[in-house]
Design an enzyme around this catalytic site. Structure first.
Site, PDB file in Angstrom:
ATOM      1  N   PRO A  23       0.840  -1.197   0.000  1.00 31.87           N
ATOM      2  CA  PRO A  23       0.000   0.000   0.000  1.00 31.87           C
ATOM      3  C   PRO A  23       0.876   1.248   0.000  1.00 31.87           C
ATOM      4  CG  PRO A  23      -0.659  -1.526   1.745  1.00 31.87           C
ATOM      5  CD  PRO A  23       0.655  -2.008   1.220  1.00 31.87           C
ATOM      6  N   LYS A  24       0.393   2.312  -0.625  1.00 32.82           N
ATOM      7  CA  LYS A  24       1.123   3.585  -0.613  1.00 32.82           C
ATOM      8  C   LYS A  24       0.577   4.433   0.536  1.00 32.82           C
ATOM      9  CE  LYS A  24       2.635   7.476  -3.411  1.00 32.82           C
ATOM     10  NZ  LYS A  24       2.380   8.441  -2.324  1.00 32.82           N
ATOM     11  N   TRP A  25       1.375   4.602   1.574  1.00 34.90           N
ATOM     12  CA  TRP A  25       0.941   5.315   2.769  1.00 34.90           C
ATOM     13  C   TRP A  25       1.020   6.825   2.555  1.00 34.90           C
ATOM     14  CZ3 TRP A  25      -1.213   2.637   6.679  1.00 34.90           C
ATOM     15  CH2 TRP A  25      -1.028   1.255   6.657  1.00 34.90           C
ATOM     16  N   GLY A 171      -2.832   4.742  -2.971  1.00 37.35           N
ATOM     17  CA  GLY A 171      -2.392   3.963  -4.120  1.00 37.35           C
ATOM     18  C   GLY A 171      -1.591   2.745  -3.726  1.00 37.35           C
TER      19      GLY A 171
END
Length: 358
Positions: A23-25, A171
Site C-alpha cells: 500500500p502507498k501510505w 495507491g
C-alpha cells in the site's frame, strides 16, 4: 550514518506484473536511524524530524533492534483513516505544543525497507531479501512500529488499490524483486488514483517572480459549491509555462473584484474556517505570502486530482482543460467519487482505533 536520501518511485498508470506490492501510505517519508539510545528520524529531503515526534523516539528505542536503519512512513491513524492535516500540525517551533500533540495525536511508523542491521549493510541486497529480514526483525514490534503489508500477487495488489483508499491510503507501490536500495533514484513504481473534477476559479496568487505589475499568475484558487450554496476552497493548480501565466493574468483581469463582493471575504469569516485569507502564511515557509487576488466566480476549469482529504484536494491539482460550457453553480461536491470505507486495523493490525474509516 544520517543523512540518507530515500529511494524514490516514478508514476505509472497501471500496476506492473512481476513485482512486490505494498500500500502507498500517505504521511511523512522518513528513514529511521537507531544506535542504542541514539535515534534520528530523517525526512525525504534529509532534514531531521526527530524533535517533532518524541513519542516515536521512545517507540523506536522500545520496539526496533539496537542498531538498525529502517525506511518507512510516519502517519497519524484515526478512526476515520489517516489524518495528514494532523501530521502537518506536528511541524511546529514550540516544543510544548509538539509534546501536547504527541500525547493527543500520537504518530505511528510504517516500516517498508531495511537498510542496515547491526554491522550489516543491506542496501546491496535484493529487495526480497531485505523484505524478509525486515519482517523477521520486526515480528515482535508494536504498538507504534508496524511493517507494511506486502504481496507478490497482482490481483491482491489491484484489490488493495481499490479498497484501501477508504482508509486514507493513496495507491500502491510496486518494487522489482531484485532491486538494491538506491538512494534518490526512481527505481520503484507508484500507482495513484487519478480523477477529474470541474471547479470554479475564484482567485489567483501572483507568481513569485514579482508583484502584480509583472503580470504573471502563480496559481489559481479552486472552489466547489456545498449543499448550502456556499463556495468552499478545495485547492489550487499552478503548473503553467511562463507564457501561459502571463496570458492568464491578462485574461483574468476583467474578473478581478473586491473582497466585499467575494464569497471568500476574509474579514467576514470566523477564525479557523478553511478558506484562503488575504494575509495567510504557510506553516512550511514562514516568509511565503499566501494572499490572493479575488475573482468573480464565473470561470470553470477541469482538473485532475488523486484523492480528497476532507473537503479539499490532498495534493495540488493538475490543469486538464477549461470548461466554458459549464455553469459555475453546477460545480458541486456531488460530482466527486467517494471511496468505499475501510478500516486501518484491517490493513495493519493495531493501527488506528479500529472504527470504520471514511
Amino acid at each position: 550514518m544520517p543523512p540518507v536520501s530515500p529511494m524514490l518511485a516514478k508514476s505509472v498508470k497501471t500496476i506492473p506484473a512481476g513485482a512486490s506490492y505494498e500500500p502507498k501510505w500517505d504521511g511523512f517519508r522518513s528513514i529511521c536511524f537507531r544506535d542504542g539510545d541514539e535515534v534520528e528520524l530523517g525526512s525525504r529531503n534529509e532534514r531531521p524530524m526527530t524533535r517533532y515526534f518524541p513519542e516515536l523516539v521512545a517507540a523506536v528505542r522500545a520496539e526496533l533492534p539496537q542498531r538498525c536503519v529502517v525506511d518507512g512512513e510516519i502517519v497519524i491513524a484515526t478512526g476515520h483513516g489517516l489524518d495528514f492535516e494532523a501530521l502537518q500540525q506536528r511541524i511546529h517551533p514550540a516544543d510544548s505544543r509538539v509534546r501536547m500533540l504527541a500525547e493527543h495525536t500520537p504518530a505511528s511508523f510504517i516500516a517498508f525497507d531495511l537498510l542496515a542491521l547491526g554491522d550489516d549493510d543491506y542496501t546491496k541486497r535484493p529487495f526480497t531479501e531485505r523484505r524478509a529480514a525486515l519482517v523477521d526483525v520486526l515480528s515482535g514490534s508494536g504498538p507504534s512500529i508496524h511493517v507494511t503489508p506486502g504481496t507478490t500477487d497482482l490481483q491482491t495488489a489491484q484489490r488493495w488499490f481499490s479498497e484501501f483508499e477508504g482508509a486514507g491510503l493513496d495507491g500502491v507501490i510496486a518494487k522489482p524483486l531484485t532491486i538494491t536500495y538506491q538512494p534518490d533514484k526512481r527505481v520503484m513504481f507508484k500507482i495513484k488514483h487519478e480523477r477529474t473534477a470541474d471547479c470554479v476559479v475564484a482567485g489567483y496568487r501572483v507568481h513569485k517572480s514579482g508583484g502584480p505589475e509583472d503580470g504573471a499568475v502563480g496559481s489559481l484558487l479552486l472552489g466547489l459549491y456545498q449543499e448550502d450554496g456556499q463556495l468552499a476552497s478545495v485547492g489550487v493548480i499552478g503548473a503553467f509555462p511562463m507564457a501561459e501565466r502571463r496570458r492568464l493574468f491578462t485574461e483574468l483581469q476583467p474578473l478581478v473584484t473586491t473582497f466585499d463582493n467575494h464569497p471568500w471575504n476574509w474579514a467576514a469569516h470566523e477564525a479557523g474556517e478553511r478558506t484562503p485569507r488575504k494575509n495567510e502564511f504557510s506553516r512550511w515557509n514562514a516568509g511565503k505570502d499566501l494572499s490572493f487576488v479575488p475573482l468573480r466566480p464565473e470561470r470553470v476549469v477541469e482538473v485532475r486530482y488523486d484523492h480528497m482529504e476532507g473537503p479539499r484536494f490532498r495534493h495540488t491539482a493538475q490543469f486538464n482543460r477549461w470548461r466554458p460550457d459549464r455553469n459555475p453553480r453546477s460545480c458541486t461536491y456531488a460530482q466527486l467519487e467517494q471511496p468505499v470505507s475501510f478500516r486501518l486495523d484491517d490493513i495493519v493490525t493495531g493501527l488506528g482505533p479500529g472504527t470504520a474509516a471514511g
